[in-house]
Write a protein that holds these residues in place. Structure first.
Motif, PDB file in Angstrom:
ATOM      1  N   PHE A   1      34.099  11.824   8.276  1.00 34.48           N
ATOM      2  CA  PHE A   1      35.201  11.552   9.209  1.00 34.48           C
ATOM      3  C   PHE A   1      34.937  12.132  10.603  1.00 34.48           C
ATOM      4  CE2 PHE A   1      39.104   9.817   7.222  1.00 34.48           C
ATOM      5  CZ  PHE A   1      38.760   9.815   5.884  1.00 34.48           C
TER       6      PHE A   1
ATOM      7  N   GLU B   1      35.240  16.256   2.051  1.00 34.85           N
ATOM      8  CA  GLU B   1      36.379  15.351   1.953  1.00 34.85           C
ATOM      9  C   GLU B   1      36.972  15.380   0.532  1.00 34.85           C
ATOM     10  OE1 GLU B   1      38.302  13.897   4.021  1.00 34.85           O
ATOM     11  OE2 GLU B   1      39.346  12.580   2.627  1.00 34.85           O
ATOM     12  N   TRP B   2      37.432  16.551   0.104  1.00 38.82           N
ATOM     13  CA  TRP B   2      38.176  16.715  -1.146  1.00 38.82           C
ATOM     14  C   TRP B   2      37.474  16.044  -2.327  1.00 38.82           C
ATOM     15  CZ3 TRP B   2      40.790  20.669   0.276  1.00 38.82           C
ATOM     16  CH2 TRP B   2      41.315  20.740   1.559  1.00 38.82           C
TER      17      TRP B   2
ATOM     18  N   TRP C   1      41.028  13.500  13.787  1.00 39.38           N
ATOM     19  CA  TRP C   1      40.387  13.978  12.561  1.00 39.38           C
ATOM     20  C   TRP C   1      39.075  13.246  12.417  1.00 39.38           C
ATOM     21  CZ3 TRP C   1      41.594  17.946   9.324  1.00 39.38           C
ATOM     22  CH2 TRP C   1      40.752  18.068   8.213  1.00 39.38           C
TER      23      TRP C   1
ATOM     24  N   ASN D   1      50.433  12.920  10.616  1.00 39.17           N
ATOM     25  CA  ASN D   1      49.067  12.525  10.235  1.00 39.17           C
ATOM     26  C   ASN D   1      49.109  11.062   9.852  1.00 39.17           C
ATOM     27  OD1 ASN D   1      48.433  15.201  10.488  1.00 39.17           O
ATOM     28  ND2 ASN D   1      47.999  15.557   8.331  1.00 39.17           N
TER      29      ASN D   1
ATOM     30  N   GLU E   1      46.722  14.317  12.970  1.00 40.83           N
ATOM     31  CA  GLU E   1      45.464  13.793  12.429  1.00 40.83           C
ATOM     32  C   GLU E   1      45.452  12.284  12.570  1.00 40.83           C
ATOM     33  OE1 GLU E   1      44.520  14.828   8.344  1.00 40.83           O
ATOM     34  OE2 GLU E   1      45.137  16.893   8.690  1.00 40.83           O
TER      35      GLU E   1
ATOM     36  N   TRP F   1      41.567   3.353   0.537  1.00 39.43           N
ATOM     37  CA  TRP F   1      42.936   3.278   1.081  1.00 39.43           C
ATOM     38  C   TRP F   1      42.976   3.127   2.605  1.00 39.43           C
ATOM     39  CZ3 TRP F   1      43.223   7.282   4.491  1.00 39.43           C
ATOM     40  CH2 TRP F   1      42.400   8.389   4.252  1.00 39.43           C
TER      41      TRP F   1
ATOM     42  N   HIS G   1      46.672  24.487   4.303  1.00 38.63           N
ATOM     43  CA  HIS G   1      46.090  23.152   4.175  1.00 38.63           C
ATOM     44  C   HIS G   1      45.460  23.064   2.776  1.00 38.63           C
ATOM     45  CE1 HIS G   1      44.505  19.593   6.682  1.00 38.63           C
ATOM     46  NE2 HIS G   1      44.093  19.365   5.451  1.00 38.63           N
ATOM     47  N   TRP G   2      46.295  23.225   1.740  1.00 34.83           N
ATOM     48  CA  TRP G   2      45.996  22.908   0.336  1.00 34.83           C
ATOM     49  C   TRP G   2      45.259  23.967  -0.477  1.00 34.83           C
ATOM     50  CZ3 TRP G   2      43.772  17.210   0.776  1.00 34.83           C
ATOM     51  CH2 TRP G   2      44.620  16.438   1.589  1.00 34.83           C
TER      52      TRP G   2
ATOM     53  N   ASN H   1      50.569  21.511   5.600  1.00 31.18           N
ATOM     54  CA  ASN H   1      49.974  20.195   5.832  1.00 31.18           C
ATOM     55  C   ASN H   1      50.175  19.275   4.632  1.00 31.18           C
ATOM     56  OD1 ASN H   1      47.944  18.443   7.392  1.00 31.18           O
ATOM     57  ND2 ASN H   1      47.036  18.554   5.345  1.00 31.18           N
ATOM     58  N   GLU H   2      50.799  18.148   4.850  1.00 33.01           N
ATOM     59  CA  GLU H   2      50.872  17.053   3.878  1.00 33.01           C
ATOM     60  C   GLU H   2      51.302  17.511   2.495  1.00 33.01           C
ATOM     61  OE1 GLU H   2      47.299  14.754   3.796  1.00 33.01           O
ATOM     62  OE2 GLU H   2      47.544  14.066   5.852  1.00 33.01           O
TER      63      GLU H   2
ATOM     64  N   TYR I   1      46.789   7.472   9.102  1.00 30.51           N
ATOM     65  CA  TYR I   1      45.503   6.803   8.894  1.00 30.51           C
ATOM     66  C   TYR I   1      45.666   5.314   8.626  1.00 30.51           C
ATOM     67  CZ  TYR I   1      43.483  11.460   8.512  1.00 30.51           C
ATOM     68  OH  TYR I   1      43.076  12.736   8.783  1.00 30.51           O
TER      69      TYR I   1
ATOM     70  N   GLN J   1      37.619  22.732   4.201  1.00 34.66           N
ATOM     71  CA  GLN J   1      36.721  21.608   4.452  1.00 34.66           C
ATOM     72  C   GLN J   1      35.529  21.965   5.322  1.00 34.66           C
ATOM     73  OE1 GLN J   1      40.344  18.945   5.350  1.00 34.66           O
ATOM     74  NE2 GLN J   1      38.900  17.538   4.428  1.00 34.66           N
TER      75      GLN J   1
END
Ligand code: GCO
Length: 467
Positions: free
Chosen positions: A436, A427-428, A420, A311, A373, A343, A131-132, A176-177, A313, A30
């Motif tokens: 953010f 942002e993906w 975060w 994390n 996050e 979301w 992280h992905w 991560n996630e 949100y 990112q």
């Protein structure tokens, strides 16, 4: 409630304990850019962003915040903010261009420089290994997370990193996630919004990818401890879904606890990682869609952890209901407050309830926690005077920090908070359209412009309380 006035005023002023760790978080793809420098090879996100229409405006991470070249300036920004802890991730394909085997020492050197710079400023590095951004080489070789082989390759990558950087980094986060690069990266009958964007044939295949990621986490925990020359902290980072009782009464609280098992992917990710078993309620619901689990898998997955990174949100309101499940998840109307993502409903109590679920629903009340996050996208506008006055972000963050304070106050083991994010970033699937950061990035010039929220967070850290 505390009865003496001093304790009462400490509560009212939302003072945190002196040991509370204030930080900020980012992730490699990112912010780094420099996608083909010093031996880095493509990750699945490079491939994905090159496919037309997958990311808004066809944005890519090719340059992002150019952090690879500007990390000294960015660490100076962190020092100005006053954080003593920084969470970032390492790019697997910088370090292992083939995803396995040969280590690219130039890739390691970048992180060594970054970490030394952090430490020179008195900032403790917290490194996320993944992280992905899976190496494209492993996607080509065996379909990355669709294969069990990915778990062992990830553990070997962890060994390569920790044996080289373990003298400087003692806080490790494995993955991560999990849901985001498995359930959102592989879809059944619909185009998945995240890389690799592969449409698989069944829900079972999707659950298999997250099962492989859990195995990777477990094997990596063992690898990190074996490779670290010094005692270190090992954590998982998860964004489990949070059922928030509509009112804090025994019936709705019980409903929220029941809902925790099957909300989102909780029963198949945080349950096995923290309890050693998939939730029976989830397995019942999945039936033939449950993943294949080999004999020793759950023991491998269920590793001792030093901490959990949470994390958070948003959350889901839940109430008790007279139905088979005993709860219902409540819809939100259009007027419910939401920030700049479809979301991103503002549910600050989710931060508190997520922590409480770890204790009361999963029985892991002694496991130290970090908010790894928390933050929001806002419609930031750079004024002609060169300012970004993001009162909406401050509003969001303030409510969440109050929820964090409540958790600490009630004795839950919350030790720190990583906001975060330090910078606006890629942002993906939303590309650069969603911001953010505490710091505005003017992408054409790469200028870093601290927003009003930057100064607000700086003051929270300085006073060690919610201001
Ligand atoms: C995450 C994501 C971040 C996102 C953030 C906002 O770990 O959730 O990793 O990369 O940018 O969550 O959507």
């Amino acid at each position: 409630m505390a009865s003496d006035p001093i304790a009462r005023s400490a509560m009212a002023s939302y003072q945190f304990p002196d040991t509370f760790m204030w930080g900020a978080a980012t992730a490699a793809y990112q912010i780094e850019g420099a996608i083909d420098e010093d031996g880095r090879t493509p990750s699945v996100w490079d491939t994905f962003t090159d496919l037309p229409g997958r990311v808004l405006n066809d944005d890519t991470g090719a340059i992002a915040c150019d952090h690879y070249h500007r990390y000294v300036e960015d660490v100076a920004l962190m020092a100005r903010l006053g954080i003593k802890h920084y969470r970032f991730s390492l790019a697997w394909s910088r370090i292992m261009p083939d995803g396995r085997g040969q280590v690219n020492e130039a890739g390691i050197d970048f992180y060594r420089r970054l970490v030394d710079c952090l430490r020179d400023h008195g900032i403790t590095p917290h490194a996320t290994l993944f992280h992905w951004d899976s190496p494209q080489a492993l996607e080509d070789l065996y379909g990355s997370w669709r294969s069990r082989e990915m778990a062992q390759d990830f553990a070997d990558y962890a060994t390569a990193v920790v044996s080289r950087l373990g003298d400087r980094i003692t806080h490790w986060m494995t993955i991560n996630e999990i849901v985001c690069f498995t359930h959102l990266g592989y879809g059944v009958g619909k185009v998945p919004p995240h890389a690799p964007g592969t449409v698989v044939r069944s829900q079972k295949e999707v659950w298999q990818t997250s099962h492989h990621a859990l195995l990777a986490h477990g094997l990596a925990c063992q690898a990190i401890r074996a490779a670290s020359a010094t005692p270190c902290s090992v954590a998982l980072v998860d964004n489990f879904s949070v059922p928030v009782p509509i009112a804090e009464s025994p019936d709705h609280i019980a409903a929220a606890k029941r809902a925790f098992h099957t909300l989102g992917t909780n029963g198949g990710i945080i349950f096995p990682a923290l309890t050693g078993a998939y939730s029976p309620l989830l397995l019942e619901q999945l039936g033939a869609d449950a993943p294949d689990i080999h004999a020793d898998d759950l023991n491998t997955i269920f590793q001792p952890l030093d901490a959990l990174g949470f994390n958070v949100y948003t959350g889901n309101y839940v109430r008790a209901a007279d139905n088979a499940q005993g709860f219902e998840v409540l819809p939100l109307s259009a007027s419910y407050p939401r920030l700049n993502m479809p979301w991103l409903w503002v549910v600050p109590t989710a931060l508190y309830w997520g922590i409480r679920h770890m204790s009361e629903t999963l029985g892991r009340g002694n496991l130290p926690l970090f908010i790894s996050e928390n933050g929001c996208a806002a419609e930031d506008i750079l004024t002609p005077a060169g300012e970004v006055i993001d009162c909406d972000r401050i509003f969001y963050l303030r409510q969440h920090l109050k929820a964090a304070h409540r958790a600490v106050q009630e004795g839950y083991p919350l030790h720190g908070y990583f906001l975060w994010s330090l910078l606006d970033n890629f942002e993906w699937a939303w590309g650069y359209t969603r911001r953010f950061g505490l710091t505005y990035i003017d992408y054409p010039t790469q200028a870093r412009i601290p927003k009003a929220s930057f100064n607000w967070y700086c003051e929270c850290i300085r006073q060690n309380r919610v201001v």
